[in-house]
Design a protein around this motif. Structure first.
Motif, PDB file in Angstrom:
ATOM      1  N   SER A   1       0.835  -1.210   0.000  1.00  0.00           N
ATOM      2  CA  SER A   1       0.000   0.000   0.000  1.00  0.00           C
ATOM      3  C   SER A   1       0.858   1.243   0.000  1.00  0.00           C
ATOM      4  O   SER A   1       0.528   2.246  -0.623  1.00  0.00           O
ATOM      5  CB  SER A   1      -0.898   0.054   1.240  1.00  0.00           C
ATOM      6  OG  SER A   1      -1.718  -1.057   1.265  1.00  0.00           O
TER       7      SER A   1
ATOM      8  N   VAL B   1      -4.281  -3.329  -2.239  1.00  0.00           N
ATOM      9  CA  VAL B   1      -4.800  -2.069  -1.669  1.00  0.00           C
ATOM     10  C   VAL B   1      -6.316  -2.192  -1.491  1.00  0.00           C
ATOM     11  O   VAL B   1      -6.861  -1.809  -0.454  1.00  0.00           O
ATOM     12  CB  VAL B   1      -4.430  -0.838  -2.548  1.00  0.00           C
ATOM     13  CG1 VAL B   1      -4.922   0.443  -1.886  1.00  0.00           C
ATOM     14  CG2 VAL B   1      -2.930  -0.754  -2.769  1.00  0.00           C
TER      15      VAL B   1
ATOM     16  N   LEU C   1      -6.106   5.426   1.399  1.00  0.00           N
ATOM     17  CA  LEU C   1      -5.903   4.318   0.456  1.00  0.00           C
ATOM     18  C   LEU C   1      -7.019   4.227  -0.580  1.00  0.00           C
ATOM     19  O   LEU C   1      -6.799   3.775  -1.699  1.00  0.00           O
ATOM     20  CB  LEU C   1      -5.720   2.992   1.215  1.00  0.00           C
ATOM     21  CG  LEU C   1      -4.418   2.913   2.016  1.00  0.00           C
ATOM     22  CD1 LEU C   1      -4.256   1.566   2.691  1.00  0.00           C
ATOM     23  CD2 LEU C   1      -3.194   3.201   1.142  1.00  0.00           C
TER      24      LEU C   1
END
Ligand code: UDX
Length: 414
Positions: A207, A263, A280
């Motif tokens: 991420s 993600v 995110l």
């Protein structure tokens, strides 16, 4: 040591071959007998630099064998690695079906104390609460470890043998000492933590890298409008040790089998825990919009309805034939939706592209054919052979800083 590895995909096969090369006796288990046959005949089912040679070596010296016989392989092993796929469900959350099946196979064949290692990427708590729970139902004694993998496509063998660190998420000292023995001949630093922390380290790693790319893309889009070179900006900030220059190349966005899936999976896990996951989610959004920028820029130059648009590069990055989540897919879909005609070329990914697009697009044999038979060209993958190409007067939108020679070229962020 005797090791069993369940799953001969990217992670499983790389792990098997590399462990065997370090002197372990490895059994690679798969339900696909064709794949097992290939491996035993020293033919690698995937292309990775150095893999074919190392596979031949470990088969010849008897350190690696592939098998469909899970029972014998597990029975004979001291450590069992679970390396099966963890694809996304439609809502972005993780599909744990293969993990559960593998855990059940291990549980059904536990004949003595063994350490069971999850190497597949799984959301936090899966190792303890899903795999551990299934194993416990066997009533047998076992150790549990989560050992994430950080290998990149194209340099999998090198990354496995010489990566930055080895992360071991273990629940107890006995498991830790078995795992330290497994990695005895590796020179990387070993970082020991709990299984759920190890799981999170893998998601945090991917991420964070994805965030760097979306950051570079968002800033890059703004730099372009302000007449600033984003690559120079990234060179400038990359000199700060706290930031570093890697993964700050703006372009058409990230793809591949890991970043987009991982993600989304951690966002989905966060939302399930009532965390809004604002950053995110934005990383994903920036990345979904980025490939479409190329089409927007193109439309400033020509009317694309009925026009023939050349695509140079289909794979999600250079050095692979992998098209999973590649920006090229979004770009081509959008071009077709807007009634453009598409002619594409990629040095490695043509066969996969033909399966996806069939007759909806046409295919070129090389870059020149794309250039000669199109009204404008988009460069989507950073293959070396696309660097500094001469396009004459043709309109080129450069999505990967390939510096095309053309009277009318434009970079996506520069
Ligand atoms: C990634 C991680 O790097 C690896 O540690 C993990 O185990 C699996 O996922 P991989 O998917 O092979 O590996 O690709 P990587 O080389 O990391 O590139 C991912 C994507 O980001 C590619 O589409 C690439 O073009 C893009 N990228 C990368 C950028 O757009 N800019 C950059 O600066 C770097």
């Amino acid at each position: 040591m005797n090791l069993a590895i369940i799953g001969t995909g990217y992670v499983g096969l790389t792990s098997g071959i590399c462990f065997a090369s370090k002197g372990h006796i490895v059994k690679c288990i798969d339900i696909d007998s064709k794949k097992v046959g290939l491996i035993n005949s020293k033919i690698s089912p995937i292309y990775e630099e150095g893999m074919a040679e190392l596979l031949a070596k470990v088969i010849d010296n008897g350190n690696l064998k592939a098998t469909i016989d899970a029972k014998s392989a597990i029975n004979e092993s001291e450590v069992v690695f679970i390396c099966v796929g963890t694809p996304s469900l439609k809502d972005g959350s993780i599909n744990l079906d293969y993990i559960k099946q593998a855990a059940k196979t291990v549980a059904d064949n536990l004949n003595s104390y063994k350490v069971i290692v999850v190497k597949s990427t799984v959301v936090p708590k899966t190792t303890e609460e899903v795999v551990g729970k299934i194993l416990k139902e066997s009533g047998k004694e076992f150790g549990l470890c989560m050992n994430p993998e950080f290998l990149k496509e194209g340099s999998a063998i090198k990354d496995f043998l010489e990566g930055d660190r080895i992360v071991l998420g273990v629940g107890d000292k006995k498991t830790e000492s078995v795992m330290r023995k497994v990695y005895e001949r590796f020179s990387q630093k070993i970082f020991v933590t709990t299984p759920r922390t190890a799981e999170m380290i893998k998601y945090a790693n991917n991420s964070f890298l994805a965030t760097k790319i979306s950051f570079a893309n968002e800033l890059g889009n703004l730099c372009k409008k302000l007449g600033i070179d984003t690559y120079t900006v990234m060179d400038g900030i990359g000199m700060d040790d706290r930031i570093n220059r890697k993964f700050l190349n703006s372009g058409a966005g990230f793809g591949g089998s890991c970043f987009p899936k991982d993600v989304k999976a951690i966002v989905s896990k966060g939302l399930a825990e009532a965390e809004p996951m604002i950053l995110l989610r934005a990383v994903i959004k920036v990345n979904e919009l980025q490939p479409l920028k190329m089409v927007e820029l193109l439309k400033k130059h020509i009317n694309i309805v009925g026009g023939k648009i050349g695509i140079l590069g289909l794979a999600f990055k250079k050095g692979t034939d992998d098209l999973r989540e590649a920006p090229s897919l979004i770009i081509i879909d959008e071009l077709l939706r807007q009634k453009a005609k598409v002619i594409a070329y990629d040095p490695e990914a043509m066969n996969h592209a033909k399966k996806i697009f069939g007759e909806r697009i046409s295919y070129a044999k090389n870059s020149n054919e794309v250039i000669n038979s199109s009204d404008a060209v988009l460069i989507v993958t950073e293959w070396d052979e696309f660097k500094n190409l001469d396009f004459g007067k043709k309109i080129v939108i450069d999505g990967r800083r390939m510096n095309p020679k053309s009277d009318s070229s434009e970079g996506i962020c520069w």
